[in-house]
Design a protein around this motif. Structure first.
Motif, PDB file in Angstrom:
ATOM      1  N   LYS A  20       0.829  -1.214   0.000  1.00 59.66           N
ATOM      2  CA  LYS A  20       0.000   0.000   0.000  1.00 59.66           C
ATOM      3  C   LYS A  20       0.859   1.257   0.000  1.00 59.66           C
ATOM      4  O   LYS A  20       0.681   2.177   0.799  1.00 59.66           O
ATOM      5  N   THR A  21       1.811   1.285  -0.967  1.00 62.87           N
ATOM      6  CA  THR A  21       2.719   2.413  -1.108  1.00 62.87           C
ATOM      7  C   THR A  21       2.824   2.837  -2.568  1.00 62.87           C
ATOM      8  O   THR A  21       2.564   2.036  -3.479  1.00 62.87           O
ATOM      9  N   ILE A  22       3.240   4.079  -2.752  1.00 62.03           N
ATOM     10  CA  ILE A  22       3.484   4.612  -4.088  1.00 62.03           C
ATOM     11  C   ILE A  22       4.648   5.581  -4.003  1.00 62.03           C
ATOM     12  O   ILE A  22       4.840   6.246  -2.980  1.00 62.03           O
ATOM     13  N   THR A  23       5.434   5.638  -5.069  1.00 57.78           N
ATOM     14  CA  THR A  23       6.488   6.633  -5.211  1.00 57.78           C
ATOM     15  C   THR A  23       6.336   7.248  -6.594  1.00 57.78           C
ATOM     16  O   THR A  23       6.160   6.526  -7.579  1.00 57.78           O
ATOM     17  N   VAL A  24       6.383   8.573  -6.645  1.00 57.25           N
ATOM     18  CA  VAL A  24       6.281   9.292  -7.914  1.00 57.25           C
ATOM     19  C   VAL A  24       7.441  10.282  -8.013  1.00 57.25           C
ATOM     20  O   VAL A  24       8.125  10.556  -7.023  1.00 57.25           O
ATOM     21  N   GLU A  25       7.629  10.813  -9.211  1.00 57.02           N
ATOM     22  CA  GLU A  25       8.599  11.879  -9.428  1.00 57.02           C
ATOM     23  C   GLU A  25       7.909  13.077 -10.044  1.00 57.02           C
ATOM     24  O   GLU A  25       6.921  12.926 -10.766  1.00 57.02           O
ATOM     25  N   ALA A  26       8.480  14.238  -9.747  1.00 62.40           N
ATOM     26  CA  ALA A  26       7.983  15.484 -10.315  1.00 62.40           C
ATOM     27  C   ALA A  26       9.149  16.451 -10.460  1.00 62.40           C
ATOM     28  O   ALA A  26       9.905  16.655  -9.506  1.00 62.40           O
ATOM     29  N   GLN A  27       9.288  16.999 -11.631  1.00 61.87           N
ATOM     30  CA  GLN A  27      10.362  17.956 -11.900  1.00 61.87           C
ATOM     31  C   GLN A  27       9.816  19.369 -11.727  1.00 61.87           C
ATOM     32  O   GLN A  27       8.902  19.785 -12.436  1.00 61.87           O
ATOM     33  N   VAL A  28      10.374  20.083 -10.768  1.00 60.75           N
ATOM     34  CA  VAL A  28       9.966  21.477 -10.549  1.00 60.75           C
ATOM     35  C   VAL A  28      10.485  22.293 -11.738  1.00 60.75           C
ATOM     36  O   VAL A  28      11.659  22.158 -12.113  1.00 60.75           O
ATOM     37  N   PRO A  29       9.636  23.117 -12.347  1.00 56.74           N
ATOM     38  CA  PRO A  29      10.106  23.906 -13.494  1.00 56.74           C
ATOM     39  C   PRO A  29      11.256  24.840 -13.101  1.00 56.74           C
ATOM     40  O   PRO A  29      11.288  25.357 -11.984  1.00 56.74           O
ATOM     41  N   GLU A  30      12.164  25.054 -14.047  1.00 60.65           N
ATOM     42  CA  GLU A  30      13.264  26.003 -13.830  1.00 60.65           C
ATOM     43  C   GLU A  30      12.733  27.427 -13.709  1.00 60.65           C
ATOM     44  O   GLU A  30      13.235  28.210 -12.915  1.00 60.65           O
ATOM     45  N   LYS A  31      11.741  27.724 -14.540  1.00 57.35           N
ATOM     46  CA  LYS A  31      11.182  29.074 -14.557  1.00 57.35           C
ATOM     47  C   LYS A  31       9.669  28.987 -14.513  1.00 57.35           C
ATOM     48  O   LYS A  31       9.061  28.154 -15.185  1.00 57.35           O
ATOM     49  N   HIS A  32       9.071  29.849 -13.711  1.00 60.32           N
ATOM     50  CA  HIS A  32       7.616  29.966 -13.648  1.00 60.32           C
ATOM     51  C   HIS A  32       7.301  31.264 -12.925  1.00 60.32           C
ATOM     52  O   HIS A  32       8.058  31.683 -12.041  1.00 60.32           O
ATOM     53  N   THR A  33       6.185  31.880 -13.275  1.00 58.60           N
ATOM     54  CA  THR A  33       5.831  33.155 -12.648  1.00 58.60           C
ATOM     55  C   THR A  33       5.663  33.033 -11.135  1.00 58.60           C
ATOM     56  O   THR A  33       5.855  34.019 -10.420  1.00 58.60           O
ATOM     57  N   ILE A  34       5.347  31.861 -10.649  1.00 56.78           N
ATOM     58  CA  ILE A  34       5.170  31.687  -9.203  1.00 56.78           C
ATOM     59  C   ILE A  34       6.446  32.035  -8.437  1.00 56.78           C
ATOM     60  O   ILE A  34       6.408  32.543  -7.317  1.00 56.78           O
ATOM     61  N   PHE A  35       7.597  31.796  -9.065  1.00 60.55           N
ATOM     62  CA  PHE A  35       8.870  32.070  -8.404  1.00 60.55           C
ATOM     63  C   PHE A  35       9.236  33.554  -8.404  1.00 60.55           C
ATOM     64  O   PHE A  35      10.110  33.970  -7.652  1.00 60.55           O
ATOM     65  N   GLU A  36       8.556  34.350  -9.244  1.00 60.12           N
ATOM     66  CA  GLU A  36       8.830  35.785  -9.271  1.00 60.12           C
ATOM     67  C   GLU A  36       8.429  36.453  -7.957  1.00 60.12           C
ATOM     68  O   GLU A  36       9.034  37.425  -7.538  1.00 60.12           O
ATOM     69  N   GLY A  37       7.388  35.921  -7.321  1.00 54.56           N
ATOM     70  CA  GLY A  37       6.941  36.508  -6.071  1.00 54.56           C
ATOM     71  C   GLY A  37       7.264  35.662  -4.853  1.00 54.56           C
ATOM     72  O   GLY A  37       7.067  36.090  -3.719  1.00 54.56           O
ATOM     73  N   HIS A  38       7.762  34.459  -5.086  1.00 53.44           N
ATOM     74  CA  HIS A  38       7.991  33.520  -3.965  1.00 53.44           C
ATOM     75  C   HIS A  38       9.402  32.959  -4.053  1.00 53.44           C
ATOM     76  O   HIS A  38       9.551  31.784  -4.395  1.00 53.44           O
ATOM     77  N   PHE A  39      10.429  33.572  -3.831  1.00 53.28           N
ATOM     78  CA  PHE A  39      10.642  34.931  -3.370  1.00 53.28           C
ATOM     79  C   PHE A  39      11.687  35.578  -4.265  1.00 53.28           C
ATOM     80  O   PHE A  39      12.603  34.881  -4.701  1.00 53.28           O
ATOM     81  N   PRO A  40      11.556  36.891  -4.531  1.00 50.95           N
ATOM     82  CA  PRO A  40      12.546  37.564  -5.387  1.00 50.95           C
ATOM     83  C   PRO A  40      13.967  37.375  -4.843  1.00 50.95           C
ATOM     84  O   PRO A  40      14.231  37.604  -3.667  1.00 50.95           O
ATOM     85  N   GLY A  41      14.853  36.889  -5.691  1.00 51.48           N
ATOM     86  CA  GLY A  41      16.233  36.660  -5.297  1.00 51.48           C
ATOM     87  C   GLY A  41      16.464  35.325  -4.602  1.00 51.48           C
ATOM     88  O   GLY A  41      17.600  34.877  -4.468  1.00 51.48           O
ATOM     89  N   HIS A  42      15.402  34.675  -4.145  1.00 48.41           N
ATOM     90  CA  HIS A  42      15.518  33.370  -3.474  1.00 48.41           C
ATOM     91  C   HIS A  42      14.265  32.546  -3.801  1.00 48.41           C
ATOM     92  O   HIS A  42      13.407  32.338  -2.959  1.00 48.41           O
ATOM     93  N   PRO A  43      14.131  32.115  -5.065  1.00 47.51           N
ATOM     94  CA  PRO A  43      12.911  31.393  -5.458  1.00 47.51           C
ATOM     95  C   PRO A  43      12.815  30.022  -4.799  1.00 47.51           C
ATOM     96  O   PRO A  43      13.782  29.255  -4.816  1.00 47.51           O
ATOM     97  N   ILE A  44      11.661  29.756  -4.182  1.00 46.86           N
ATOM     98  CA  ILE A  44      11.410  28.439  -3.596  1.00 46.86           C
ATOM     99  C   ILE A  44       9.979  28.010  -3.883  1.00 46.86           C
ATOM    100  O   ILE A  44       9.085  28.837  -4.069  1.00 46.86           O
ATOM    101  N   MET A  45       9.782  26.711  -3.933  1.00 44.25           N
ATOM    102  CA  MET A  45       8.468  26.119  -4.167  1.00 44.25           C
ATOM    103  C   MET A  45       7.599  26.380  -2.933  1.00 44.25           C
ATOM    104  O   MET A  45       8.003  26.069  -1.817  1.00 44.25           O
ATOM    105  N   PRO A  46       6.408  26.933  -3.126  1.00 46.35           N
ATOM    106  CA  PRO A  46       5.517  27.177  -1.984  1.00 46.35           C
ATOM    107  C   PRO A  46       5.139  25.883  -1.267  1.00 46.35           C
ATOM    108  O   PRO A  46       4.882  24.856  -1.895  1.00 46.35           O
ATOM    109  N   GLY A  47       5.105  25.946   0.046  1.00 45.37           N
ATOM    110  CA  GLY A  47       4.745  24.786   0.857  1.00 45.37           C
ATOM    111  C   GLY A  47       3.379  24.231   0.510  1.00 45.37           C
ATOM    112  O   GLY A  47       3.161  23.021   0.554  1.00 45.37           O
TER     113      GLY A  47
END
Length: 157
Positions: A20-47
């Motif tokens: 009853k387990t699963i493992t998946v992969e996901a590649q975070v995009p290099e560029k996306h508008t979400i990173f422009e505001g989260h955070f300028p100069g230190h882009p991170i994936m929102p929690g």
């Protein structure tokens, strides 16, 4: 990973119905508008997106365990913890396991890792119901094919 459409899972790496387990992969995009505001100069994936990725991973596990007969819907998130930053371009390995199921609900434990290092974890509760509309089932079948859902796993008893 397609952030614009909230499609946060790229491929299923392992699905073990016995464990009853699963493992998946996901590649975070290099560029996306979400990173422009989260955070300028230190882009991170929102929690919140890491939590959603764990929920989607858990959802695929639950769909598999119900042999595509039921659809999980997010009901509660408990003990969500962000343990490190996820940056643009990171490859996520997301694991989920079933903790409990019954009475129309299921609880999973999920973790996000980058390079083997824990970045996030949560306990997630779902309501699990019959597919509420045929179009949703058609969509989920198409998504399953896109992420490499192992249909042969459904014939395993």
């Amino acid at each position: 990973m397609d952030l614009d459409y909230f499609k946060l899972i790229d491929r299923i790496v392992d699905l073990n119905l016995d464990a009853k387990t699963i493992t998946v992969e996901a590649q975070v995009p290099e560029k996306h508008t979400i990173f422009e505001g989260h955070f300028p100069g230190h882009p991170i994936m929102p929690g919140v997106l890491l939590t959603e990725a764990m929920a989607q991973t858990s959802g695929w596990l639950l769909i598999a365990l119900t042999k595509f007969e039921r659809m999980p819907f997010l009901a509660a998130i408990k003990e969500a913890k962000m343990r490190g930053f996820v940056s643009p371009g990171d490859l996520l390995s997301i694991e989920a396991s079933l903790v409990h199921e019954g009475s129309g609900y299921a609880i999973t434990a999920a973790k996000v890792r980058v390079g083997g290092k824990l970045r996030s974890e949560a306990t997630i509760t779902f309501g699990v119901v019959p597919f509420p509309h045929p179009d949703l089932r058609v969509h989920m079948d198409a998504m399953a094919a896109k992420i490499g859902f192992p249909l042969q796993a459904l014939t395993h008893d």
